[in-house]
Scaffold this active site. Sequence first.
Site, PDB file in Angstrom:
ATOM      1  N   HIS A  34       0.854  -1.242   0.014  1.00 43.24           N
ATOM      2  CA  HIS A  34       0.063   0.020  -0.062  1.00 43.24           C
ATOM      3  C   HIS A  34       0.810   1.283  -0.030  1.00 43.24           C
ATOM      4  CE1 HIS A  34       0.386  -0.584   4.363  1.00 43.24           C
ATOM      5  NE2 HIS A  34       0.632   0.579   4.387  1.00 43.24           N
TER       6      HIS A  34
HETATM    7  P1  TYD Z   1      -1.754  -3.281   8.101  1.00 44.53           P
HETATM    8  O1  TYD Z   1      -1.438  -1.733   8.015  1.00 44.53           O
HETATM    9  O2  TYD Z   1      -2.758  -3.803   6.926  1.00 44.53           O
HETATM   10  O3  TYD Z   1      -0.289  -3.825   8.097  1.00 44.53           O
HETATM   11  P2  TYD Z   1       0.859  -4.143   6.750  1.00 44.53           P
HETATM   12  O4  TYD Z   1       0.886  -3.028   6.012  1.00 44.53           O
HETATM   13  O5  TYD Z   1       2.174  -4.193   7.650  1.00 44.53           O
HETATM   14  O6  TYD Z   1       0.462  -5.643   6.160  1.00 44.53           O
HETATM   15  O7  TYD Z   1      -2.280  -3.462   9.451  1.00 44.53           O
HETATM   16  C1  TYD Z   1      -2.538  -4.690   9.847  1.00 44.53           C
HETATM   17  C2  TYD Z   1      -3.595  -4.580  10.951  1.00 44.53           C
HETATM   18  O8  TYD Z   1      -3.148  -3.852  12.133  1.00 44.53           O
HETATM   19  C3  TYD Z   1      -4.950  -4.116  10.485  1.00 44.53           C
HETATM   20  O9  TYD Z   1      -6.035  -4.985  10.923  1.00 44.53           O
HETATM   21  C4  TYD Z   1      -4.954  -2.737  10.604  1.00 44.53           C
HETATM   22  C5  TYD Z   1      -4.185  -2.799  12.140  1.00 44.53           C
HETATM   23  N1  TYD Z   1      -3.646  -1.766  12.559  1.00 44.53           N
HETATM   24  C6  TYD Z   1      -3.928  -0.766  13.395  1.00 44.53           C
HETATM   25  O10 TYD Z   1      -5.010  -1.145  14.130  1.00 44.53           O
HETATM   26  N2  TYD Z   1      -3.135   0.364  13.820  1.00 44.53           N
HETATM   27  C7  TYD Z   1      -1.917   0.673  13.054  1.00 44.53           C
HETATM   28  O11 TYD Z   1      -1.565   1.476  13.754  1.00 44.53           O
HETATM   29  C8  TYD Z   1      -1.506  -0.247  12.095  1.00 44.53           C
HETATM   30  C9  TYD Z   1      -0.425   0.141  11.285  1.00 44.53           C
HETATM   31  C10 TYD Z   1      -2.313  -1.177  11.625  1.00 44.53           C
END
Ligand code: TYD
Length: 145
Positions: free
Chosen positions: A49
């Site tokens: 992303h």
């Molecule tokens: P995500 O941003 O999709 O992680 P990555 O990009 O590393 O794959 O986030 C994973 C999960 O964690 C998603 O359910 C959202 C949650 N999340 C939060 O609750 N707070 C945060 O600050 C972040 C970054 C993610």
Amino acid sequence: MEIERVQLQSHGDHGGMLIALEQNRNVPFEIRRVYYIFATEHDVHRGKHAHRHLHQLAVAVRGSVTFLVDDGSGAAEVVLDDPSQGLLLGRMVWRELYNFSDDCVLMVLADHLYDPADYITDYDEFLREAKGLVFPAELVACQSA
Ligand code: TYD
């Protein structure tokens, strides 16, 4: 500072090492959120992303991870494997994270609270926005007013 590798100053002696991260000093933004990623499974790819507004600093405080970073005009791989090195990611940078070592703990500092609306999760949409082919909704609203 859209994508920049930074060397963080270590304070160390035989007693060990210490690195301090301070907002608007060696971290070039206000720190509103810190999260860390750990216990990643083998062959997992995370990220995939970009953020419309968020600035982040990533540090592999333990272990190693590879970032693929792409600003829409070209991509590069950056390996983080040293707790004294950080990767600054500005707005509109597509990132993918992989090759996590088993022991990797990746800490990320960010200048905004978590906001799912700030994510672009579709690569083609990212390219359109990065190349300025899509106007932000607030500008479209102004133009049609
Ligand atoms: P995500 O941003 O999709 O992680 P990555 O990009 O590393 O794959 O986030 C994973 C999960 O964690 C998603 O359910 C959202 C949650 N999340 C939060 O609750 N707070 C945060 O600050 C972040 C970054 C993610």
